[in-house]
Design an enzyme around this catalytic site. Structure first.
Site, PDB file in Angstrom:
ATOM      1  CB  SER A  64     -13.116  -6.243   7.614  1.00 37.46           C
ATOM      2  OG  SER A  64     -14.255  -5.601   7.191  1.00 37.46           O
ATOM      3  CG  ASP A 279     -18.162  -6.060   7.241  1.00 37.76           C
ATOM      4  OD1 ASP A 279     -18.786  -6.098   8.324  1.00 37.76           O
ATOM      5  OD2 ASP A 279     -17.099  -5.430   7.096  1.00 37.76           O
ATOM      6  CG  ASP A 283     -16.788  -2.777  10.325  1.00 38.07           C
ATOM      7  OD1 ASP A 283     -17.045  -3.543   9.369  1.00 38.07           O
ATOM      8  OD2 ASP A 283     -15.674  -2.231  10.475  1.00 38.07           O
ATOM      9  CB  ALA A 375     -20.644   4.102  -1.582  1.00 38.85           C
ATOM     10  NE  ARG A 499      -8.798   5.986  -2.523  1.00 38.53           N
ATOM     11  CZ  ARG A 499      -8.958   4.750  -2.046  1.00 38.53           C
ATOM     12  NH1 ARG A 499      -9.720   3.872  -2.661  1.00 38.53           N
ATOM     13  NH2 ARG A 499      -8.344   4.385  -0.942  1.00 38.53           N
ATOM     14  CB  SER A 501      -6.212   0.032  -3.312  1.00 33.92           C
ATOM     15  OG  SER A 501      -6.428  -0.727  -2.130  1.00 33.92           O
TER      16      SER A 501
HETATM   17  C1  16G Z   1     -10.551   0.248   4.702  1.00 35.35           C
HETATM   18  C2  16G Z   1     -11.386   1.276   5.399  1.00 35.35           C
HETATM   19  C3  16G Z   1     -12.681   1.473   4.662  1.00 35.35           C
HETATM   20  C4  16G Z   1     -12.417   1.829   3.218  1.00 35.35           C
HETATM   21  C5  16G Z   1     -11.523   0.807   2.571  1.00 35.35           C
HETATM   22  C6  16G Z   1     -11.074   1.286   1.223  1.00 35.35           C
HETATM   23  C7  16G Z   1     -11.476   1.671   7.788  1.00 35.35           C
HETATM   24  C8  16G Z   1     -11.782   1.087   9.120  1.00 35.35           C
HETATM   25  N1  16G Z   1     -11.658   0.852   6.753  1.00 35.35           N
HETATM   26  O1  16G Z   1     -11.154  -1.017   4.752  1.00 35.35           O
HETATM   27  O2  16G Z   1     -13.365   2.502   5.303  1.00 35.35           O
HETATM   28  O3  16G Z   1     -13.602   1.904   2.501  1.00 35.35           O
HETATM   29  O4  16G Z   1     -10.358   0.646   3.361  1.00 35.35           O
HETATM   30  O5  16G Z   1     -10.199   0.361   0.675  1.00 35.35           O
HETATM   31  O6  16G Z   1     -11.088   2.829   7.667  1.00 35.35           O
HETATM   32  P1  16G Z   1      -9.245   0.718  -0.531  1.00 35.35           P
HETATM   33  O7  16G Z   1      -8.297   1.805  -0.054  1.00 35.35           O
HETATM   34  O8  16G Z   1      -8.578  -0.548  -0.858  1.00 35.35           O
HETATM   35  O9  16G Z   1     -10.106   1.220  -1.651  1.00 35.35           O
HETATM   36 ZN    ZN Z   2     -15.763  -4.694   8.425  1.00 35.86          ZN
END
Ligand code: 16G
Ligand code: ZN
Length: 531
Positions: A64, A279, A283, A375, A499, A501
């Site tokens: 991604s 991106d 997606d 967002a 939270r 990550s």
């Molecule tokens: C992943 C998720 C995305 C989310 C991001 C948060 C999918 C396909 N992708 O890329 O939706 O915004 O994680 O990342 O579910 P974080 O947990 O590092 O904040």
């Molecule tokens: Zn993506």
């Protein structure tokens, strides 16, 4: 199907101590350590297909918006959705098997606990993005698929949402909810026809400038655009250097724009023009423009959700089918002003769920028309079977009602029902702006974002940060939430949450407040409390 073949073709780990986790984004890490994981994912995809009586399972190789040296892989379930959550643990188990023997054992365990009949057929399709590591990873995936005896088809270079589309098409072919032709051409054709219908009779807007993050979105958007003439849509593509080493997602793309709240440095942003960024696997999408005061203005996933919800509500009312329940799903990262706009101005129900597409998607399925967006620009709109039926069978009594029903029908074809899709979402936004003859400023007027900030805190052990209430409150470490509440209370319109990550070894701090200065101070204070 033979466990012996699975052992004989085993692909060893390159780094002994690396621990793999199938998380919100599938497996994702530096590409160098993924060979062995790909082999195991091949086996898992075969098992998943056998479990589902030979239904086609998808495998997408991409990381991604991550840097070019990373890569990743995720599985797609038969209806084009993310892998069922209960299988994530199996994925993790297989991936961490370090020897042929432990892999065979883990495979047997899955077969036993899922009561899989290994004599069932298995069908798996796969695709990949533009990363230089993809060809080697594909080979390892193929070994796993072969060793476990799946029928396969390689769809080559794809955007993530195209793979989701293909999986759904293959599994619904010949049924009453056939989703489309299972080819790239079928995907382009479906979207192009729906777009033509949706903007018919309206004056075409000015040129849209699209930053493709130097990723797979560039060639795919180009191919798509050959299906629409210049008098239907005008698009100018930039950041399409898919063979330039190191260019992918570098200082461009949706994540760069959202995180830095600025246009990519090489995009010449002019007042009056309309811009968007995809991106790396297309997606996600965010829009932006330069305000009349020359400041950069971002139209992110929240703004897209507001626009889509407003338009769909109007169409549902005009079509006389307002018994349909329209709702919006957000995460805690949604700007407070957007939630306020949806609930108070549009009077639409809003649900808040944990971060990650699978959570949003499942919540959106609870509505007749469920709009969901993160967002960060990932999102789509889901129409329930009964909503589709109502739209198809309602008899119009006036030309206005007829037109609204036709527009809704076009949207059901235009919007990718499987997952967020930058090309499809772009067409949705363009449809609405064209129907309203709106500039980005006019779209932006719906509400004003509260200033907000996202910070990253590296801690010794992020797993001690557990949350409740859709990640809006900490359960542990003990006492920290009370401390955060006390800090937040001092700021007008203040809101903040913490939270762990799911994709990085860090804790995230989000904050918003009435002014920029208050927001920065609030973010800093909460981050300090976390540290
Ligand atoms: C992943 C998720 C995305 C989310 C991001 C948060 C999918 C396909 N992708 O890329 O939706 O915004 O994680 O990342 O579910 P974080 O947990 O590092 O904040
Ligand atoms: Zn993506």
């Amino acid at each position: 199907f033979s466990l012996q073949a699975i052992q004989d073709n085993f692909v060893p780990h390159k780094k002994e101590d690396f621990i793999y986790t199938y998380g919100t984004a599938g497996f994702r890490s530096i590409a160098d350590v993924l060979d062995s994981v790909m082999y195991k994912v091949g086996i898992l995809a075969t098992l998943r297909s056998k479990k589902l009586g030979g239904a086609t399972i998808g495998v997408m190789i991409t990381a991604s918006h991550n840097p070019e040296q990373d890569n990743g892989v995720k599985l797609v379930d038969p209806r084009g959705e993310m892998l069922e959550q209960s299988w994530e643990a199996y994925a993790t188990k297989l991936a961490n098997s370090k020897t042929p023997e432990t892999l065979a054992q883990a495979t047997e365990e899955i077969i036993a606990s899922q009561k899989i009949n290994v004599d069932q057929p298995a069908n798996v399709i796969y695709g990949f993005d533009t990363r230089p590591s993809c060809p080697e990873l594909v080979k390892n995936l193929e070994s796993g698929l072969q060793a476990s005896g799946a029928e396969t088809k390689n769809y080559g270079l794809l955007t993530t949402p195209m793979l989701h589309y293909l999986v759904r098409c293959l599994n619904t072919a010949g049924t009453s909810d056939a989703y489309g032709e299972p080819t790239a051409e079928g995907y382009y054709h479906k979207l192009a026809e729906a777009y033509k219908t949706a903007v018919k009779g309206f004056t075409r807007l000015s040129t849209l400038h699209v930053d493709c993050a130097n990723g797979v979105g560039a060639p795919k958007l180009r191919e798509f655009l050959t299906h629409l003439s210049e008098d239907v849509i005008s698009v100018d593509i930039s950041n399409d250097q898919i063979t330039t080493q190191g260019a992918l997602n570098k200082n461009c793309g949706a994540d760069y724009v959202k995180t830095n709240q600025r246009a990519p440095p090489n995009v010449k942003i002019q007042p009056g023009d309309r811009f968007c960024s995809f991106d790396g696997d297309a997606d996600r999408i965010v829009y932006y423009y330069l305000g009349s005061d020359q400041t950069f203005r971002l139209l992110d996933g929240d703004k897209i959700a507001g626009l889509a919800a407003m338009f769909i509500m109007d169409l549902v009312n005009d079509a006389g089918i307002d018994s349909l329940k329209v709702g919006v799903v957000q995460t805690a990262y949604a700007n407070g002003s957007s939630t306020n706009y949806l609930e108070k101005v549009l009077k639409i129900p809003v649900s808040c769920v944990s971060t990650g597409v699978k959570h949003l998607h499942h919540e959106a399925e609870k509505y007749d028309v469920g709009v969901y967006f993160e967002a960060n620009g990932h999102g789509t709109v889901l129409f329930s079977p009964s909503a589709l039926n109502t739209i198809k069978t309602t008899e119009a009594k006036t030309p206005a009602q007829n037109r609204a029903l036709q527009q809704l029908a076009a949207l059901t074809e235009l919007i990718n029902q499987t997952v967020g899709d930058a090309i499809s979402d772009m067409l949705l936004v363009e449809t609405i702006l064209t129907n309203r003859q709106w500039s980005p400023e006019e779209w932006d007027q719906a509400y004003t974002d509260l200033p907000n900030r996202l910070a990253k805190v590296v801690v010794a052990d992020r797993s001690v940060f557990t949350t409740t209430n859709a990640e809006r409150q900490l359960v542990s470490p003990a006492g920290l939430q009370a401390e955060i509440d006390a800090i937040v209370a001092k700021y007008s319109q203040g809101r903040s949450f913490v939270r762990a990550s799911g994709t990085e070894d860090a804790v995230r701090v989000y904050a918003e407040a009435a002014t920029r200065a208050e927001t920065d101070e609030l973010t800093y204070k909460v981050a300090q409390a976390v540290y």
